[in-house]
Design a protein around this motif. Structure first.
Motif, PDB file in Angstrom:
ATOM      1  N   LYS A  82      66.438  75.917  17.698  1.00 39.57           N
ATOM      2  CA  LYS A  82      65.898  77.034  18.468  1.00 39.57           C
ATOM      3  C   LYS A  82      67.008  77.807  19.177  1.00 39.57           C
ATOM      4  O   LYS A  82      67.041  79.035  19.137  1.00 39.57           O
ATOM      5  CB  LYS A  82      64.871  76.526  19.473  1.00 39.57           C
ATOM      6  N   LEU A 134      69.067  79.731  16.663  1.00 37.39           N
ATOM      7  CA  LEU A 134      68.327  80.911  16.194  1.00 37.39           C
ATOM      8  C   LEU A 134      68.345  82.024  17.240  1.00 37.39           C
ATOM      9  O   LEU A 134      68.544  83.199  16.906  1.00 37.39           O
ATOM     10  CB  LEU A 134      66.892  80.529  15.838  1.00 37.39           C
ATOM     11  N   GLU A 135      68.162  81.669  18.505  1.00 37.54           N
ATOM     12  CA  GLU A 135      68.207  82.671  19.577  1.00 37.54           C
ATOM     13  C   GLU A 135      69.563  83.369  19.611  1.00 37.54           C
ATOM     14  O   GLU A 135      69.645  84.588  19.759  1.00 37.54           O
ATOM     15  CB  GLU A 135      67.888  82.025  20.924  1.00 37.54           C
ATOM     16  N   THR A 148      71.646  83.636  17.083  1.00 36.12           N
ATOM     17  CA  THR A 148      71.713  84.440  15.861  1.00 36.12           C
ATOM     18  C   THR A 148      71.012  85.779  16.052  1.00 36.12           C
ATOM     19  O   THR A 148      71.524  86.828  15.639  1.00 36.12           O
ATOM     20  CB  THR A 148      71.088  83.669  14.673  1.00 36.12           C
ATOM     21  N   ASN A 149      69.860  85.767  16.695  1.00 38.80           N
ATOM     22  CA  ASN A 149      69.125  87.004  16.949  1.00 38.80           C
ATOM     23  C   ASN A 149      69.891  87.930  17.887  1.00 38.80           C
ATOM     24  O   ASN A 149      69.883  89.152  17.704  1.00 38.80           O
ATOM     25  CB  ASN A 149      67.730  86.703  17.488  1.00 38.80           C
ATOM     26  N   LYS A 150      70.576  87.366  18.880  1.00 42.62           N
ATOM     27  CA  LYS A 150      71.397  88.181  19.786  1.00 42.62           C
ATOM     28  C   LYS A 150      72.567  88.809  19.025  1.00 42.62           C
ATOM     29  O   LYS A 150      72.894  89.977  19.237  1.00 42.62           O
ATOM     30  CB  LYS A 150      71.921  87.336  20.942  1.00 42.62           C
ATOM     31  N   GLY A 201      72.588  89.488  15.860  1.00 38.19           N
ATOM     32  CA  GLY A 201      71.992  90.509  15.002  1.00 38.19           C
ATOM     33  C   GLY A 201      71.721  91.806  15.754  1.00 38.19           C
ATOM     34  O   GLY A 201      71.985  92.895  15.246  1.00 38.19           O
ATOM     35  N   ALA A 202      71.211  91.696  16.976  1.00 40.16           N
ATOM     36  CA  ALA A 202      70.952  92.887  17.791  1.00 40.16           C
ATOM     37  C   ALA A 202      72.257  93.599  18.132  1.00 40.16           C
ATOM     38  O   ALA A 202      72.344  94.831  18.056  1.00 40.16           O
ATOM     39  CB  ALA A 202      70.203  92.497  19.067  1.00 40.16           C
ATOM     40  N   GLU A 248      73.542  95.505  15.079  1.00 41.30           N
ATOM     41  CA  GLU A 248      72.823  96.768  14.885  1.00 41.30           C
ATOM     42  C   GLU A 248      73.311  97.828  15.862  1.00 41.30           C
ATOM     43  O   GLU A 248      73.494  98.978  15.490  1.00 41.30           O
ATOM     44  CB  GLU A 248      71.318  96.546  15.039  1.00 41.30           C
TER      45      GLU A 248
END
Length: 109
Positions: free
Chosen positions: A54, A57-58, A60-62, A64-65, A68
């Motif tokens: 978890k 993944l959190e 990884t999402n940061k 990714g943001a 972008e």
């Protein structure tokens, strides 16, 4: 110099732009936090460890943001408790200042 990179924004490279040479790569790599590894003067990579999937993944999402936002996208390997980030500038087949900007910003996450 590290704070300079933190405040910069990634700028798209144009075709025909040369990748950084070995000397420039060494200067930039000296300002990165521990754990970043220069691989064949073509990419930089770091392994981040987490207590579980978890948290990985959190993170990884940061990343990714951020990618972008910056318009500069790393290769990301996600597994249980671990994320591996690889940065290179695909368009020029090597490293650019953008890779080091992203590395510094990823470390701040």
């Amino acid at each position: 110099m590290k704070s300079e990179l933190e405040n910069k924004k990634c700028v798209p490279c144009e075709l025909g732009t040369n990748p950084l040479n070995h000397s420039d790569i060494m200067v930039f790599s000296d300002i990165l936090s521990d754990g970043w590894e220069v691989i064949n003067d073509v990419k930089i990579e770091k392994k981040f460890k987490f207590k579980d999937f978890k948290e990985a993944l959190e993170f990884t999402n940061k990343v990714g943001a951020l990618a972008e936002e910056e318009g500069h996208h790393p290769d990301i390997q996600l597994s249980w408790g671990k994320v591996v980030i690889s940065l290179t500038t695909h368009k020029i087949h090597g490293l650019s200042e953008n890779d080091f900007i992203m590395a510094v910003k990823i470390d701040k996450l």
